[in-house]
Every structure is written in structure tokens, then in C-alpha cells.
Design an enzyme around this catalytic site. Structure first.
Site, PDB file in Angstrom:
ATOM      1  CE  LYS A   1       2.470   3.352  -1.432  1.00 22.57           C
ATOM      2  NZ  LYS A   1       3.683   2.895  -0.741  1.00 22.57           N
TER       3      LYS A   1
ATOM      4  CE  LYS B   1      -0.680  -4.511  -8.577  1.00 27.54           C
ATOM      5  NZ  LYS B   1      -0.651  -4.459  -7.175  1.00 27.54           N
TER       6      LYS B   1
ATOM      7  CE  LYS C   1      -0.939  -7.165   0.830  1.00 27.43           C
ATOM      8  NZ  LYS C   1       0.374  -6.557   0.917  1.00 27.43           N
TER       9      LYS C   1
END
Ligand code: ADP
Ligand code: TRP
Length: 344
Positions: free
Chosen positions: A135, A214, A217
Site C-alpha cells: 500500500k 485482477k 477498485k
């Protein structure tokens, strides 16, 4: 003053129960981040299994808005995303009489437990977390909240004595960390306060997005569950395929359209479409139309119900409040056990 520091004295308080929750009596728990419109990947990778589980045992599902705060800093957006996830679950058949649906932040015990867990969590354990590295590499701010995210997730799981946690592959490491933290606490205080949970991998493999990666969002390649009409058509028609000519045979096993179609179709329907691929003479446009029809019908009732719920926010709020009251009662008991065990 000579007092030994380190492992607390072995101590067992009378009000600390020994917990065992056999697998024959599963309590399912999972959290869903309110980070945007749910897409087919979320549905087949998570929601579908959550809905099926409500038949089998007691289930707790919550909307992880505290977790989402590590990436969304827009109060209105976080509020509306949270509502939308709740409405999506209800629209697709979550039965609040059978499954407990609630907002993470409505159970403050979870943050209390997070602290207790952090005190037994080695820094090294958090430093090994892949999701923090991923992240921050993708540009999320490297806050202490993001770093300690796995402890909040462990608290989410342990607060409800849940033993089965249905998650996607990306969350398995967090489950391992949860088990480590629960074990560390139990050992440190010579107690069995926390049930050691198990991950259950979602049945669906990775659902591809319109670009073949994949569906996610964060990649902007999703097909939202409740998309309809022209927008849905446009999205489905944008699925990337290879450049095989209409008349030539095609390979269903490497085609994104076929992979998505397979999620909805019966075995006979899959075989029939696969034969048309292999025979040649069918363009990808036809396969996309077949897929469009599947998506449209599969979510038609849910979409209508979702629109009704959007118009009746107080119903959704009532469900979340009732869910929180139920969840909180369990979390309070577990947290009190943990407090008694560690002496606060
Ligand atoms: P996103 O990648 O869109 O942000 P999340 O990480 O919030 O999705 O995932 C929520 C749940 O949906 C998780 O259980 C995850 O495993 C599942 N999920 C998300 N995308 C997919 C996908 N493409 N295929 C299968 N499952 C998915
Ligand atoms: N971290 C999970 C995700 O990003 C969401 C989550 C938070 C969760 N708490 C949880 C999942 C507890 C399972 C159990 O998808």
C-alpha cells in the site's frame, strides 16, 4: 527494585473462561472495506460466500470503516460508501435475522482490544506485513494506523470469538498474524481468552477485470455489481480480447469474457459456449452479449432492492444499529475477559 520485568506472573483469574469453539459450531466473521462500489470480484470472491454462510451458522459481517480511514480522508465519502456496502449486502439477500451486519466503528471495544493486542505484538511481526509495503508502494500515506492495521484486524476477529474467517488470498497473512497475536496474548497471561481463528479461502479464484488483470477498485477495471443499462453494456463491451478473426476458432480457456461468463453459467451453458468458441464463426461480441445478459439478470432483483434501500436509509441504519448492539454485547464480554486476564 529487583522486580522481574518480562513475562507477567502466571495468573488465572476466576472470571477468565476457557474458550473452545469447535469447528462443528462455526462462527463466521468477515470485514469488508467501504472503499467504493462493490464489483464482480467482490461478489464472487467474498459476498456470495458470506451470503451462503448465513445458512450454515452464526455469521458476523461488518463494514470496516476504521480500516478505510487509512485510505479515505473524506467524511462524506466514507459515510456514503459505508452505507452503500450495507445496502449492497441487504439487497443481495443478507438476512439481518440470521446474520449480524454492523459498522466496525459502532463497536468501540474493538479499538480497546487493539491496544491490548499491540502490547504483545513484536514490531518485527508488523514489519513483515506485505500489505503495508504494497500500500505504501502504491502511494498510501505511511501512517502508524496503516502500519498497525493488522492489530485492528486481529481485534475485529478476536472480539467476537469467531473461528472461521472467509477471506481472499491477500488477507491470509493477516489471519496468520491474528493467530500469532492471539497466541502471544494467551501465553503472556497464561490464559485462553482468545479463540484461535482459521482463514477460509474464498472458493472463487481471481476474477479478472475488463483488462484481464485482477478486478480491483484500485485498478479501475471493475464491473460494478449494480451497473445497468448503457453503462453496463459499455463496460462489458470494453473487455479486452485477443485479435482472432470472427471465423477462426477461439480458446475459451484464455478468454476474459469466457472466464466471467463461467461465474454465472451452468455447466451445460459453459460447455455450449466453449463449443461455439472452438468451432469458429463466433465473434467476441456475441460472447460479450451472452455475458451482458447474465450480469444483467443475475443482479436485476438486487439492483431494484438496492434502489429501494437507497430511498429508505433509515431501514439500513436500523439494521446496522441492531447489528451493532448484538455484536457489541459479544465484544464487551470478550474484552472484559481480556482485561481481567491482563490486569486492567
Ligand atoms: P479491491 O481489490 O477491489 O479493493 P478488496 O481488497 O476490498 O477489493 O476486496 C474485498 C473482498 O473481495 C476480499 O475478500 C477480496 O478477496 C475479494 N476480491 C476482490 N477482488 C477480487 C477478485 N478480482 N477476485 C476474487 N476476489 C476478489
Ligand atoms: N483487511 C480486510 C480487507 O482489506 C478487511 C477486514 C478488516 C477484515 N477486518 C477484517 C476481513 C476482519 C476479515 C476479518 O479486505
Amino acid at each position: 527494585m529487583g522486580k522481574k520485568v518480562g513475562k507477567p506472573l502466571a495468573h488465572r483469574s476466576a472470571d477468565v473462561d476457557t474458550i473452545a469453539r469447535p469447528m462443528s459450531n462455526p462462527r463466521f466473521l468477515s470485514g469488508i472495506q467501504p472503499s467504493g462500489d462493490l464489483h464482480l470480484g467482490n461478489y464472487f470472491g467474498a459476498m456470495q460466500q458470506h451470503l451462503q454462510n448465513q445458512e450454515a451458522g452464526n455469521s458476523y459481517y461488518f463494514i470496516a470503516n476504521y480500516h478505510a480511514l487509512t485510505s479515505i480522508q473524506d467524511a462524506e465519502l466514507l459515510r456514503s460508501n459505508t452505507f452503500d456496502v450495507a445496502a449492497s449486502y441487504l439487497a443481495m439477500g443478507l438476512d439481518p435475522e440470521r446474520a449480524t451486519l454492523f459498522r466496525q466503528s459502532d463497536v468501540p471495544e474493538v479499538t480497546e482490544l487493539t491496544w491490548l493486542l499491540l502490547t504483545v505484538t513484536p514490531m518485527g511481526l508488523l514489519e513483515r506485513a506485505v500489505s503495508y509495503k504494497d500500500k505504501t508502494a502504491r502511494g498510501l500515506s505511511a501512517s502508524a494506523g496503516l502500519f498497525t492495521y493488522p492489530a485492528l484486524m486481529a481485534a475485529d476477529i478476536l472480539a467476537y470469538d469467531s473461528n472461521v474467517v472467509p477471506v481472499g488470498a491477500d488477507q491470509v497473512q493477516h489471519l496468520e498474524m491474528t493467530r500469532d497475536m492471539a497466541g502471544a496474548f494467551n501465553r503472556a497471561f497464561d490464559t485462553e481468552v482468545f479463540v484461535i481463528p482459521e482463514a477460509r479461502l474464498n472458493a472463487a479464484k481471481v476474477v479478472p477485470g475488463v483488462d484481464g488483470q485482477k478486478m480491483s477498485k484500485s485498478y479501475g477495471n471493475g464491473i460494478p455489481m449494480f451497473l445497468a443499462g448503457k453503462k453496463l453494456k459499455k463496460r462489458v463491451m470494453s473487455i479486452v480480447t485477443d485479435s482472432t478473426e470472427v471465423e477462426d476458432p477461439k480458446d475459451p480457456d484464455t478468454c476474459n469474457v469466457f472466464a466471467l461468463y463461467s461465474l454465472f453459467a451452468t455447466d451445460d451453458e459453459k460447455t455450449a459456449l466453449a463449443e461455439r468458441y472452438r468451432a469458429g464463426g463466433m465473434g467476441y461480441g456475441d460472447a460479450k452479449k451472452a455475458l451482458l445478459e447474465k450480469v444483467d439478470t443475475h443482479f436485476a432483483a438486487g439492483r431494484a432492492r438496492y434502489a429501494e434501500l437507497q430511498a429508505d436509509p433509515s431501514y439500513v441504519e436500523d439494521v446496522l444499529q441492531a447489528g451493532a448492539a448484538k455484536a457489541r454485547a459479544v465484544a464487551r464480554e470478550v474484552t472484559d475477559r481480556a482485561r481481567a486476564a491482563c490486569g486492567v
